[in-house]
Enzyme design. Structure first.
Site, PDB file in Angstrom:
ATOM      1  N   HIS A  38     -38.927  22.175  11.094  1.00 20.18           N
ATOM      2  CA  HIS A  38     -37.936  21.447  11.895  1.00 20.18           C
ATOM      3  C   HIS A  38     -36.690  21.299  11.038  1.00 20.18           C
ATOM      4  O   HIS A  38     -36.772  20.921   9.865  1.00 20.18           O
ATOM      5  CB  HIS A  38     -38.497  20.082  12.288  1.00 20.18           C
ATOM      6  CG  HIS A  38     -37.433  19.111  12.696  1.00 20.18           C
ATOM      7  ND1 HIS A  38     -36.488  19.403  13.659  1.00 20.18           N
ATOM      8  CD2 HIS A  38     -37.136  17.858  12.248  1.00 20.18           C
ATOM      9  CE1 HIS A  38     -35.669  18.378  13.790  1.00 20.18           C
ATOM     10  NE2 HIS A  38     -36.043  17.429  12.951  1.00 20.18           N
ATOM     11  N   ASN A  67     -29.028  19.331  13.188  1.00 16.69           N
ATOM     12  CA  ASN A  67     -30.401  18.984  13.586  1.00 16.69           C
ATOM     13  C   ASN A  67     -30.437  18.851  15.111  1.00 16.69           C
ATOM     14  O   ASN A  67     -29.819  17.951  15.666  1.00 16.69           O
ATOM     15  CB  ASN A  67     -30.772  17.667  12.891  1.00 16.69           C
ATOM     16  CG  ASN A  67     -32.137  17.132  13.258  1.00 16.69           C
ATOM     17  OD1 ASN A  67     -32.725  17.530  14.258  1.00 16.69           O
ATOM     18  ND2 ASN A  67     -32.639  16.212  12.458  1.00 16.69           N
ATOM     19  N   CYS A  86     -38.350  14.674  17.064  1.00 18.06           N
ATOM     20  CA  CYS A  86     -38.283  15.890  16.230  1.00 18.06           C
ATOM     21  C   CYS A  86     -39.562  16.715  16.275  1.00 18.06           C
ATOM     22  O   CYS A  86     -39.533  17.924  16.056  1.00 18.06           O
ATOM     23  CB  CYS A  86     -37.977  15.529  14.788  1.00 18.06           C
ATOM     24  SG  CYS A  86     -36.459  14.601  14.633  1.00 18.06           S
TER      25      CYS A  86
HETATM   26  O1  UT7 Z   1     -34.868  14.905  12.263  1.00 22.64           O
HETATM   27  C1  UT7 Z   1     -34.921  13.535  12.228  1.00 22.64           C
HETATM   28  C2  UT7 Z   1     -35.332  13.082  10.915  1.00 22.64           C
HETATM   29  N1  UT7 Z   1     -34.174  12.721  10.135  1.00 22.64           N
HETATM   30  C3  UT7 Z   1     -34.105  13.085   8.897  1.00 22.64           C
HETATM   31  O2  UT7 Z   1     -34.955  13.815   8.442  1.00 22.64           O
HETATM   32  C4  UT7 Z   1     -32.998  12.528   8.046  1.00 22.64           C
HETATM   33  C5  UT7 Z   1     -33.513  12.185   6.693  1.00 22.64           C
HETATM   34  N2  UT7 Z   1     -32.500  11.509   5.878  1.00 22.64           N
HETATM   35  C6  UT7 Z   1     -31.430  12.136   5.423  1.00 22.64           C
HETATM   36  O3  UT7 Z   1     -31.242  13.304   5.707  1.00 22.64           O
HETATM   37  C7  UT7 Z   1     -30.496  11.378   4.532  1.00 22.64           C
HETATM   38  O4  UT7 Z   1     -30.987  10.089   4.322  1.00 22.64           O
HETATM   39  C8  UT7 Z   1     -29.042  11.283   5.081  1.00 22.64           C
HETATM   40  C9  UT7 Z   1     -28.376  12.634   4.976  1.00 22.64           C
HETATM   41  C10 UT7 Z   1     -29.041  10.828   6.503  1.00 22.64           C
HETATM   42  C11 UT7 Z   1     -28.227  10.290   4.266  1.00 22.64           C
HETATM   43  O5  UT7 Z   1     -28.228  10.651   2.914  1.00 22.64           O
HETATM   44  P1  UT7 Z   1     -28.578   9.562   1.806  1.00 22.64           P
HETATM   45  O6  UT7 Z   1     -28.384  10.216   0.522  1.00 22.64           O
HETATM   46  O7  UT7 Z   1     -29.944   9.021   2.090  1.00 22.64           O
HETATM   47  O8  UT7 Z   1     -27.465   8.487   2.032  1.00 22.64           O
HETATM   48  P2  UT7 Z   1     -27.617   6.928   2.364  1.00 22.64           P
HETATM   49  O9  UT7 Z   1     -27.890   6.713   3.796  1.00 22.64           O
HETATM   50  O10 UT7 Z   1     -28.490   6.241   1.372  1.00 22.64           O
HETATM   51  O11 UT7 Z   1     -26.144   6.470   2.061  1.00 22.64           O
HETATM   52  C12 UT7 Z   1     -25.549   6.612   0.742  1.00 22.64           C
HETATM   53  C13 UT7 Z   1     -24.068   6.297   0.871  1.00 22.64           C
HETATM   54  C14 UT7 Z   1     -23.833   4.969   1.591  1.00 22.64           C
HETATM   55  O12 UT7 Z   1     -22.672   4.378   1.022  1.00 22.64           O
HETATM   56  P3  UT7 Z   1     -22.803   3.197  -0.053  1.00 22.64           P
HETATM   57  O13 UT7 Z   1     -23.549   2.109   0.647  1.00 22.64           O
HETATM   58  O14 UT7 Z   1     -23.563   3.786  -1.199  1.00 22.64           O
HETATM   59  O15 UT7 Z   1     -21.389   2.872  -0.360  1.00 22.64           O
HETATM   60  C15 UT7 Z   1     -23.505   5.398   2.990  1.00 22.64           C
HETATM   61  O16 UT7 Z   1     -22.719   4.465   3.678  1.00 22.64           O
HETATM   62  O17 UT7 Z   1     -23.427   7.294   1.664  1.00 22.64           O
HETATM   63  C16 UT7 Z   1     -22.754   6.667   2.751  1.00 22.64           C
HETATM   64  N3  UT7 Z   1     -22.790   7.566   3.900  1.00 22.64           N
HETATM   65  C17 UT7 Z   1     -21.820   8.490   4.110  1.00 22.64           C
HETATM   66  N4  UT7 Z   1     -20.708   8.785   3.427  1.00 22.64           N
HETATM   67  C18 UT7 Z   1     -19.939   9.775   3.927  1.00 22.64           C
HETATM   68  C19 UT7 Z   1     -23.709   7.675   4.861  1.00 22.64           C
HETATM   69  N5  UT7 Z   1     -23.375   8.646   5.724  1.00 22.64           N
HETATM   70  C20 UT7 Z   1     -22.197   9.162   5.279  1.00 22.64           C
HETATM   71  C21 UT7 Z   1     -21.354  10.177   5.732  1.00 22.64           C
HETATM   72  N6  UT7 Z   1     -20.251  10.456   5.031  1.00 22.64           N
HETATM   73  N7  UT7 Z   1     -21.623  10.902   6.842  1.00 22.64           N
END
Ligand code: UT7
Length: 354
Positions: free
Chosen positions: A281, A311, A116
């Site tokens: 970014h 992204n 990134c």
């Molecule tokens: O450019 C590279 C750098 N990358 C970034 O900057 C990304 C930074 N991180 C993020 O943007 C966020 O962490 C995400 C958008 C990727 C994820 O959001 P989050 O609020 O941190 O979700 P999480 O990974 O903690 O997951 C929460 C819940 C989980 O379910 P349970 O375990 O609570 O039942 C995941 O399995 O959301 C679930 N989940 C989804 N649900 C529906 C994860 N991805 C998805 C999805 N759709 N696409």
């Protein structure tokens, strides 16, 4: 004192639009979840077997070169940032050189692997080459074709919904104008977090395999001497897809973005009030909004287009910068701040007086 300035800039995104609902056909996700957590509405996917990371880069590069008022033959160095190259090796730099038809001059081509923050790393390298007088027309490109290697099943949903394809390019030239062009760049990394956002296989690390599982490359004893580059387990366990500890990345991103922007302001004796346009970014709209709030910037001082493109990693800053410039949001004399954070972890910033 010579500075480098962006003399031309361009971008290319594939025609094929993939909406959140399209992704939800194959995995357990929803438009609502994706928009709420990331701000992304849709992204572009390249046409497989027709487009590659390099062909997209070529389209962006040609626009940047033309806008700089030079020809392909005038380019005297290429820097190419990507994490999704056409080949494992050689890198895309030489492929772009060939695509642009500038092999006669046999100029150097450098590949950058900083995910990134690849564009900021490339900008910093280009800036040093120009300041030292070594080169006069450096083509810097960030291009990604994520769609070729994502897990489209529910197991990959936290990563796959974020990424999109595209390319952005800038043509850098020297300027003698005082306090114009790239004023400062700052680069950082912390390898402790290397596996927190990574695609680790295939690779030479040698983990994640059972002896029976090894692909036989003809080594006398593959378990001791090699033959572990690709295994069935890697495929079965999805280790050939990117993995991300999203929460950890998010938490670090908001802190490091702010730190590295402040570092650039301090170095140049400028303050947040001096920033005309922040082009972060495009990692996640929520991260950009957090940074906007941290620095007290108005909506018209931060450029976001992640809603349309997702992204695009190394391509996201040059795509966003070009769009902002095309829309008349970056003008002569403006102080433009670029900042990135991502896999590695690596992060960086740049301040440009336009
Ligand atoms: O450019 C590279 C750098 N990358 C970034 O900057 C990304 C930074 N991180 C993020 O943007 C966020 O962490 C995400 C958008 C990727 C994820 O959001 P989050 O609020 O941190 O979700 P999480 O990974 O903690 O997951 C929460 C819940 C989980 O379910 P349970 O375990 O609570 O039942 C995941 O399995 O959301 C679930 N989940 C989804 N649900 C529906 C994860 N991805 C998805 C999805 N759709 N696409």
């Amino acid at each position: 004192m010579t500075n480098s300035r962006i003399a031309g800039l361009g971008y290319y995104v594939p025609e094929n639009i993939v909406t959140n609902d399209d992704l939800a056909k194959n995995m357990d996700t929803s438009d609502e979840w994706i928009q709420e957590r990331t701000g992304i509405k849709e992204r572009r996917y390249a046409t497989k077997h027709k487009e590659t990371t390099t062909t997209m880069a070529k389209k962006a590069a040609e626009i940047a070169i033309e806008r700089a008022g030079i020809t392909n033959e005038d380019v005297d160095f290429i820097i190419f940032a990507t994490l999704s190259p056409d080949y494992y090796f050689p890198g895309c730099g030489v492929l772009l050189q060939r695509e642009l038809g500038i092999t006669k001059t046999e100029i150097g081509a450098l590949d950058i692997r900083n995910q990134c923050s690849g564009f900021i790393y490339g900008l910093s390298v280009a800036d040093q080459f120009i300041k030292s007088g070594m080169y006069k027309n450096i083509l810097l490109v960030g291009s990604e074709m994520h769609s070729m290697g994502l897990d489209y099943k529910t197991s990959g949903r936290n990563v796959t919904v974020i990424f999109g394809d595209g390319a952005g390019a800038v043509l850098l030239q020297p300027t003698q104008e005082e306090k114009k062009g790239i004023l400062t760049t700052h680069l950082h990394s912390n390898g402790i977090f290397a596996e927190e956002l990574a695609l680790i296989s295939p690779g030479t690390h040698g983990g994640y395999h059972d002896k029976e599982d090894l692909v036989d490359f003809g080594f006398p004893d593959p378990s001791e001497h090699g033959g572990i580059f690709a295994t069935q387990t890697m495929l079965d366990d999805g280790l050939m897809f990117p993995n991300m500890n999203g929460k950890l990345v998010f938490k670090n991103a908001v802190v490091k973005f702010a730190q590295v922007i402040n570092e650039a302001l301090t170095k140049t004796g400028l303050s947040k009030e001096d920033i005309s346009m922040l082009v972060p970014h495009q990692a996640n709209l929520r991260i950009s909004q957090f940074i906007q709030k941290t620095f007290g910037l108005r909506d018209d001082q931060v450029f976001n287009n992640i809603q349309k493109y997702g992204n695009t990693t190394a391509a996201s800053i040059p795509i966003a910068l070009t769009e902002a410039w095309e829309q008349g949001k970056v003008n002569e004399g403006d102080l433009v701040c670029l900042a990135a954070f991502g896999s590695g972890f690596t992060w960086g910033s740049a301040l440009i007086r336009w």
